[in-house]
Design a protein around this motif. Structure first.
Motif, mmCIF file in Angstrom:
data_model
loop_
_atom_site.group_PDB
_atom_site.id
_atom_site.type_symbol
_atom_site.label_atom_id
_atom_site.label_comp_id
_atom_site.label_asym_id
_atom_site.label_seq_id
_atom_site.Cartn_x
_atom_site.Cartn_y
_atom_site.Cartn_z
ATOM 1 N N ASP A 79 54.171 23.291 2.405
ATOM 2 C CA ASP A 79 54.707 24.431 3.148
ATOM 3 C C ASP A 79 53.557 25.328 3.586
ATOM 4 O O ASP A 79 52.663 25.640 2.792
ATOM 5 C CB ASP A 79 55.672 25.244 2.287
ATOM 6 N N ASN A 80 53.594 25.752 4.829
ATOM 7 C CA ASN A 80 52.578 26.660 5.374
ATOM 8 C C ASN A 80 53.224 28.012 5.632
ATOM 9 O O ASN A 80 53.982 28.167 6.582
ATOM 10 C CB ASN A 80 52.004 26.080 6.673
ATOM 11 N N PRO A 81 52.942 29.041 4.803
ATOM 12 C CA PRO A 81 53.544 30.355 5.004
ATOM 13 C C PRO A 81 52.829 31.196 6.054
ATOM 14 O O PRO A 81 53.272 32.292 6.382
ATOM 15 C CB PRO A 81 53.420 31.002 3.622
ATOM 16 N N GLY A 82 51.698 30.702 6.581
ATOM 17 C CA GLY A 82 50.856 31.513 7.438
ATOM 18 C C GLY A 82 51.172 31.423 8.917
ATOM 19 O O GLY A 82 51.983 30.604 9.359
ATOM 20 N N ALA A 112 52.284 26.477 12.009
ATOM 21 C CA ALA A 112 52.494 27.830 11.493
ATOM 22 C C ALA A 112 53.913 27.975 10.979
ATOM 23 O O ALA A 112 54.871 27.550 11.629
ATOM 24 C CB ALA A 112 52.231 28.850 12.600
ATOM 25 N N HIS A 113 54.055 28.535 9.784
ATOM 26 C CA HIS A 113 55.352 28.768 9.148
ATOM 27 C C HIS A 113 56.183 27.479 9.059
ATOM 28 O O HIS A 113 57.418 27.532 9.098
ATOM 29 C CB HIS A 113 56.142 29.833 9.914
ATOM 30 N N GLY A 114 55.516 26.346 8.928
ATOM 31 C CA GLY A 114 56.228 25.075 8.923
ATOM 32 C C GLY A 114 56.097 24.318 7.621
ATOM 33 O O GLY A 114 55.269 24.633 6.762
ATOM 34 N N SER A 115 56.934 23.296 7.464
ATOM 35 C CA SER A 115 56.937 22.424 6.293
ATOM 36 C C SER A 115 56.859 20.974 6.755
ATOM 37 O O SER A 115 57.449 20.607 7.785
ATOM 38 C CB SER A 115 58.202 22.622 5.455
ATOM 39 N N VAL A 116 56.135 20.150 5.997
ATOM 40 C CA VAL A 116 55.959 18.735 6.349
ATOM 41 C C VAL A 116 56.166 17.895 5.092
ATOM 42 O O VAL A 116 55.624 18.207 4.025
ATOM 43 C CB VAL A 116 54.567 18.478 6.936
ATOM 44 N N LEU A 117 56.971 16.831 5.235
ATOM 45 C CA LEU A 117 57.110 15.845 4.165
ATOM 46 C C LEU A 117 55.881 14.947 4.205
ATOM 47 O O LEU A 117 55.630 14.247 5.186
ATOM 48 C CB LEU A 117 58.384 15.018 4.366
ATOM 49 N N GLU A 242 38.019 47.723 1.400
ATOM 50 C CA GLU A 242 39.185 48.263 2.096
ATOM 51 C C GLU A 242 38.868 48.552 3.558
ATOM 52 O O GLU A 242 39.471 49.432 4.187
ATOM 53 C CB GLU A 242 39.714 49.516 1.389
ATOM 54 N N GLY A 243 37.933 47.787 4.119
ATOM 55 C CA GLY A 243 37.542 47.963 5.513
ATOM 56 C C GLY A 243 38.301 47.082 6.478
ATOM 57 O O GLY A 243 37.909 46.957 7.645
ATOM 58 N N VAL A 244 39.373 46.456 6.028
ATOM 59 C CA VAL A 244 40.230 45.654 6.900
ATOM 60 C C VAL A 244 41.368 46.539 7.406
ATOM 61 O O VAL A 244 42.118 47.109 6.614
ATOM 62 C CB VAL A 244 40.790 44.430 6.146
ATOM 63 N N LEU A 245 41.512 46.639 8.718
ATOM 64 C CA LEU A 245 42.505 47.523 9.312
ATOM 65 C C LEU A 245 43.640 46.767 9.999
ATOM 66 O O LEU A 245 44.419 47.360 10.754
ATOM 67 C CB LEU A 245 41.825 48.463 10.324
ATOM 68 N N VAL A 246 43.728 45.475 9.751
ATOM 69 C CA VAL A 246 44.806 44.655 10.321
ATOM 70 C C VAL A 246 45.432 43.839 9.202
ATOM 71 O O VAL A 246 44.890 43.755 8.101
ATOM 72 C CB VAL A 246 44.278 43.726 11.439
ATOM 73 N N ARG A 247 46.544 43.212 9.477
ATOM 74 C CA ARG A 247 47.254 42.423 8.471
ATOM 75 C C ARG A 247 47.445 40.993 8.974
ATOM 76 O O ARG A 247 47.442 40.731 10.181
ATOM 77 C CB ARG A 247 48.618 43.052 8.158
ATOM 78 N N THR A 248 47.637 40.086 8.046
ATOM 79 C CA THR A 248 47.890 38.693 8.394
ATOM 80 C C THR A 248 49.128 38.575 9.270
ATOM 81 O O THR A 248 50.159 39.180 8.994
ATOM 82 C CB THR A 248 48.071 37.857 7.118
#
Length: 307
Positions: A79-82, A112-117, A242-248
């Motif tokens: 599973d890819n949650p990203g 992205a956001h997918g699952s593979v058997l 804490e110098g990251v100003l964006v989110r995944t």
């Protein structure tokens, strides 16, 4: 030990984890003297005494391995949650009374956001017990990506431009994933801008140390990885704590501020490590970039040829 119990026992060790993300919790007392908590500071009263509690969220994963037991087999899923593609490679550490179909090891690209058997583990003797240990490695990006000819903007607005280490630099730009990297000497806290539009794929912002011990500090810098439309990925590294100003998962436009420069990880002084990479098949490989500054296109020496 049953195969299911054995699987759970080794799960935490075998999965490839992505960096954890920092978070803050705010605590204050309202007008009635009642303690309140929130993920944003209070706006009602400037006189309120606010405590800031910093904490680290549990690490995320580039991909998760999932086992579904059936009557005479186990199905192996990834599973890819990203928000971007991830390539995985799954193999046995050990196996008993099982046959994998398709055979392991194998590689797959997860959308992205997918699952593979990935495979089915079939009992060779349905009356016997099965034991297995699986290992999964994960790498961001799709190895089928084809980089465009693109001119990147300078990732900051400083008037003075100094490069401490260019492509092929002997100090740390001599491996596959950093050969085309550029180290810009910028003061700590310099606003870092997206050199190209894309989607934030990974971030790390909690690391607060720097040093020259590669085993301790190599790969530990605070960073942002942004996925572009052609499948390339830009890495902005050595950001301040804490110098990251964006989110995944966030979409960013070219020129948007995404972070603050710093001096974390394998580093001797404040600077920005910028590199564009592709997945070369379960390995990251840097690619040369064209970049435009205030005086036009910047010229960097070619990186030495190598494997």
């Amino acid at each position: 030990m049953s195969s299911a119990a054995r699987w759970l026992a080794c799960l935490a060790v075998l999965l490839a984890c992505a960096p954890a993300q920092a978070a803050r919790l705010y605590r204050w007392k309202d007008a009635q003297g009642i303690t309140q908590y929130g993920d944003q500071p209070p706006q009602a009263s400037a006189d309120a005494e606010v405590d800031v509690i910093r904490f680290r969220n549990p690490p995320g994963t580039l991909a998760r391995l999932r086992i579904e037991p059936l009557a005479t087999r186990y199905q192996v899923w990834a599973d890819n949650p990203g928000p971007g593609p991830v390539q995985v490679e799954v193999s046995f550490r050990q196996q008993h009374n099982l046959l994998a179909s398709p055979a392991l090891p194998l590689r797959k690209v997860l959308p992205a956001h997918g699952s593979v058997l990935l495979s089915s583990l079939i009992l060779t003797d349905p009356l016997g017990g099965a034991q297995f240990d699986l290992k999964m490695d994960a790498m961001p990006g799709d190895p089928a990506a084809k980089p465009f000819d693109f001119r990147y903007r300078l990732p900051f607005d400083e008037a003075a431009l100094r490069v401490d280490q260019g492509p092929g630099g002997r100090f740390s730009h001599n491996d596959l994933q950093n050969r085309d990297a550029i180290d810009f000497a910028v003061p700590e806290g310099t606003p870092i801008l997206a050199a190209r539009a894309g989607v934030v794929l990974q971030v790390e912002s909690d690391f607060d140390k720097a040093g020259l011990d590669r085993e301790v500090y190599g790969g530990r810098a605070n960073f942002i990885r942004i996925l572009h439309e052609d499948g390339t990925m830009a890495l902005y590294a050595h950001l301040k704590p804490e110098g990251v100003l964006v989110r995944t998962g966030q979409s960013v436009r070219e020129g948007q501020q995404i972070g603050l420069s710093g001096n974390t990880g394998f580093s001797t002084a404040p600077h920005l490590h910028f590199v564009v990479q592709v997945n070369a098949g379960m390995a990251l490989r840097s690619v040369p970039v064209r970049m435009v500054g205030p005086m036009g296109e910047l010229l960097f020496p070619s990186a030495p040829a190598g494997p």
